[in-house]
Design an enzyme around this catalytic site. Structure first.
Site, PDB file in Angstrom:
ATOM      1  N   ALA A  12      10.485   2.198  -1.289  1.00  0.00           N
ATOM      2  CA  ALA A  12      10.493   3.121  -2.328  1.00  0.00           C
ATOM      3  C   ALA A  12      11.588   4.328  -2.516  1.00  0.00           C
ATOM      4  O   ALA A  12      12.161   4.436  -3.256  1.00  0.00           O
ATOM      5  CB  ALA A  12       8.930   3.730  -2.513  1.00  0.00           C
ATOM      6  N   LYS A  14       0.864  -1.240  -0.048  1.00  0.00           N
ATOM      7  CA  LYS A  14      -0.132   0.043  -0.040  1.00  0.00           C
ATOM      8  C   LYS A  14       1.031   1.248  -0.017  1.00  0.00           C
ATOM      9  O   LYS A  14       1.924   1.485   0.952  1.00  0.00           O
ATOM     10  CB  LYS A  14      -0.784  -0.057   1.117  1.00  0.00           C
ATOM     11  CG  LYS A  14      -2.036   1.163   1.110  1.00  0.00           C
ATOM     12  CD  LYS A  14      -3.020   0.721   2.091  1.00  0.00           C
ATOM     13  CE  LYS A  14      -4.429   1.469   2.060  1.00  0.00           C
ATOM     14  NZ  LYS A  14      -5.364   1.031   0.891  1.00  0.00           N
ATOM     15  N   GLY A  30       6.561   0.867   5.632  1.00  0.00           N
ATOM     16  CA  GLY A  30       7.373  -0.090   4.900  1.00  0.00           C
ATOM     17  C   GLY A  30       7.596   0.120   3.676  1.00  0.00           C
ATOM     18  O   GLY A  30       8.451  -0.052   2.846  1.00  0.00           O
ATOM     19  N   CYS A  31       6.363   0.424   2.881  1.00  0.00           N
ATOM     20  CA  CYS A  31       6.300   0.714   1.519  1.00  0.00           C
ATOM     21  C   CYS A  31       7.045   2.293   1.068  1.00  0.00           C
ATOM     22  O   CYS A  31       7.861   2.088   0.286  1.00  0.00           O
ATOM     23  CB  CYS A  31       4.944   0.771   0.892  1.00  0.00           C
ATOM     24  SG  CYS A  31       4.195  -0.809   1.278  1.00  0.00           S
ATOM     25  N   THR A  32       6.901   3.141   1.884  1.00  0.00           N
ATOM     26  CA  THR A  32       7.527   4.322   1.967  1.00  0.00           C
ATOM     27  C   THR A  32       9.072   4.186   1.868  1.00  0.00           C
ATOM     28  O   THR A  32      10.129   4.619   1.014  1.00  0.00           O
ATOM     29  CB  THR A  32       6.956   5.479   3.020  1.00  0.00           C
ATOM     30  OG1 THR A  32       5.603   5.583   2.631  1.00  0.00           O
ATOM     31  CG2 THR A  32       7.818   6.772   2.683  1.00  0.00           C
TER      32      THR A  32
END
Length: 150
Positions: A50, A40, A45-47
């Protein structure tokens, strides 16, 4: 989770990015392609993942890599994620999960004792000829570039 492995031909995907541009495997012929799937946009974590790829983007480019992120988020959410974090690569808004399912990264997950279906954080490194060179299932979000570029 995924049945794809090193040496397999990558799925011939088609998906739309945050700006409505179409991306296919064919678009990346002659380049190495990192396709990273994340649960998401704008979550911690995704930030981290990326931004680690962003911070090493010049190293990827110098080694003939293109980067493509994929989640089931809307194009608007992907666009906001890009702007907020100054991401230099496109993000597919795979709301119908066609790319996610082609790569086999959708399935049962557990979080805080609850079971649900979702995206398994997985990265595929595809060579210049569309063959999977590596499948990374244990992604280190803060050191993901190192896992790929080693």
């Amino acid at each position: 989770m995924t049945t794809l492995k090193k040496g397999d031909k990558a799925p011939n995907f088609t998906g739309l990015d945050q700006d409505g541009n179409t991306h296919t495997l064919e678009n990346y012929k002659g380049k190495k392609l990192v396709v990273f799937f994340y649960p998401k946009a704008s979550t911690p974590g995704c930030t981290a993942e990326a931004c680690d790829l962003r911070d090493n983007y010049e190293r990827f480019q110098a080694n003939n890599y293109a980067i493509l992120g994929v989640s089931a988020d809307s194009a608007k959410r992907q666009a906001n994620f890009i702007v907020k974090n100054e991401l230099p690569f496109p993000l597919l808004a795979d709301e119908d999960k066609s790319v996610i399912e082609a790569f086999g990264v959708w399935g049962p997950k557990k979080f805080m004792g609850k079971e649900y279906d979702g995206i398994h954080r997985t990265t595929f490194v595809i060579d210049e000829n569309g063959i999977i060179d590596e499948v990374i299932e244990k992604v280190k979000t803060k050191a993901h570039a190192e896992q790929i570029l080693k």
